[in-house]
Design a protein around this motif. Structure first.
Motif, short mmCIF file in Angstrom:
data_model
loop_
_atom_site.label_atom_id
_atom_site.label_comp_id
_atom_site.label_asym_id
_atom_site.label_seq_id
_atom_site.Cartn_x
_atom_site.Cartn_y
_atom_site.Cartn_z
N MET A 1 0.81 -1.22 0.00
CA MET A 1 0.00 0.00 0.00
C MET A 1 0.84 1.27 0.00
O MET A 1 0.37 2.34 -0.36
CB MET A 1 -0.95 0.00 1.21
N VAL A 2 2.10 1.14 0.40
CA VAL A 2 2.99 2.30 0.37
C VAL A 2 3.13 2.85 -1.04
O VAL A 2 3.32 4.07 -1.24
CB VAL A 2 4.37 1.94 0.97
N PHE A 3 3.01 1.98 -2.05
CA PHE A 3 3.17 2.41 -3.45
C PHE A 3 2.07 3.38 -3.89
O PHE A 3 2.37 4.51 -4.30
CB PHE A 3 3.26 1.19 -4.36
N PRO A 4 0.78 3.01 -3.82
CA PRO A 4 -0.24 3.98 -4.25
C PRO A 4 -0.29 5.23 -3.38
O PRO A 4 -0.61 6.31 -3.86
CB PRO A 4 -1.55 3.19 -4.18
N MET A 5 0.04 5.09 -2.09
CA MET A 5 0.04 6.27 -1.23
C MET A 5 1.18 7.23 -1.61
O MET A 5 1.03 8.45 -1.55
CB MET A 5 0.16 5.85 0.23
N GLU A 6 2.31 6.68 -2.01
CA GLU A 6 3.42 7.52 -2.46
C GLU A 6 3.05 8.23 -3.77
O GLU A 6 3.33 9.43 -3.93
CB GLU A 6 4.67 6.66 -2.67
N VAL A 7 2.40 7.51 -4.67
CA VAL A 7 1.96 8.13 -5.92
C VAL A 7 0.95 9.24 -5.62
O VAL A 7 1.00 10.33 -6.21
CB VAL A 7 1.35 7.08 -6.87
N ALA A 8 0.01 8.95 -4.72
CA ALA A 8 -1.01 9.95 -4.37
C ALA A 8 -0.37 11.23 -3.85
O ALA A 8 -0.79 12.34 -4.18
CB ALA A 8 -1.97 9.37 -3.33
N TYR A 9 0.66 11.08 -3.05
CA TYR A 9 1.35 12.26 -2.53
C TYR A 9 2.04 13.03 -3.65
O TYR A 9 1.93 14.26 -3.75
CB TYR A 9 2.37 11.85 -1.46
N LYS A 10 2.74 12.31 -4.53
CA LYS A 10 3.46 12.97 -5.62
C LYS A 10 2.51 13.64 -6.62
O LYS A 10 2.88 14.62 -7.28
CB LYS A 10 4.37 11.97 -6.32
N GLU A 11 1.28 13.10 -6.72
CA GLU A 11 0.28 13.69 -7.61
C GLU A 11 -0.39 14.91 -6.98
O GLU A 11 -1.22 15.56 -7.61
CB GLU A 11 -0.78 12.65 -7.98
#
Length: 278
Positions: free
Chosen positions: A12-22
């Protein structure tokens, strides 16, 4: 080769990291809380074994699914992966009503799948300050009978969501409050830590004054950091409250449904739980 599979909790760290960068700025533990509520609701797209995109389909009983966190990484865009993920999410939702908070530029795309618009959702942000006297009628939501809290929340969300709320309240870096008047819940809300400031949500209240009481108490804990909340453009009182507390509009989303709309009293929703995941 493109494959789509379920995401594990550790991933889940992956989509949360993307969400932050977006620029979505989710709560630090939003992904964990939603994953625990629906472990089968998160999907990962891989191209030749490499992570390429994702989508979430958080289910609430057999009645409602919320699609969100839909993204494709830049190197993989333009290959139809986003549409494949979307159609996978639609299939996973099955016969449930579906709710989304989509990007305005995707309106025609969503409509082509049978979605219809309810309202614009505007994100407000800024430093908030607790001017004036704070209320004596504020209590920790952890101290309120959980069944009563679920019942009150259901009148706003459109249906009971006990499994999610249990995980949400236990989330680290979360402050949850209730307005209690003569033993009756008149409002409740949460504020959780993000990488950048705080996010308010939900903020459900019987009226403007009860919502203001909640946000004044939240303001005491923010120490002039940035605070963000997502409100319906049709809720004039919520927008008024945001400006009164020092917030200004940042961006907009489209709140849309496929199937029968859940009964949400938008005039009493002063902050949605989140527009990113579910």
């Amino acid at each position: 080769m493109l494959t789509i599979r379920n995401l594990s909790l550790q991933e889940m760290v992956f989509p949360m990291e993307v969400a932050y960068k977006e620029g979505w700025n989710p709560g630090l533990y939003d992904g964990v809380a939603f994953y625990q509520a629906d472990p089968d609701g998160f999907f990962l797209a891989e191209v030749d074994g490499g992570m390429a995109g994702g989508v979430s389909v958080v289910g609430y009983d057999d009645r409602l699914a919320v699609i969100g966190n839909h993204f494709v990484l830049p190197p993989y865009r333009g290959r139809g992966i986003g549409r494949t993920l979307w159609e996978h999410a639609m299939e996973a939702a099955g016969d449930k009503r579906i709710r989304i908070n989509g990007l305005p530029e995707g309106k025609e795309f969503y409509e082509s799948y049978g979605f219809y618009g309810i309202c614009n959702v505007i994100r407000y942000g800024g430093s908030i300050f607790a001017e004036g006297r704070v209320s004596d009628d504020i209590y920790s939501a952890q101290d309120i009978d959980f069944r009563r809290l679920v019942e009150y929340d259901a009148a706003f969300f459109g249906m009971p969501r006990a499994p999610f709320l249990k995980n949400w309240l236990d989330t680290p870096a979360m402050v949850s409050l209730c307005v209690l008047k003569e033993g009756e819940i008149k409002g409740w809300g949460c504020m959780r830590r993000c990488r950048k400031g705080w996010r308010l949500g939900p903020v459900f209240a019987d009226d403007y004054d009860r919502a203001e009481e909640l946000i004044r108490h939240f303001a005491v804990k923010t120490v002039a950091e940035s605070v963000y909340m997502d409100v319906a453009e049709t809720n004039v009182q919520s927008i008024k409250l945001g400006f009164a507390m020092g917030m200004t509009p940042w961006e907009a989303r489209l709140k849309m449904y496929k199937g029968e709309q859940e009964r949400e009293p938008l005039e009493r929703i002063f902050g949605f739980t989140t527009v990113d995941i579910g």
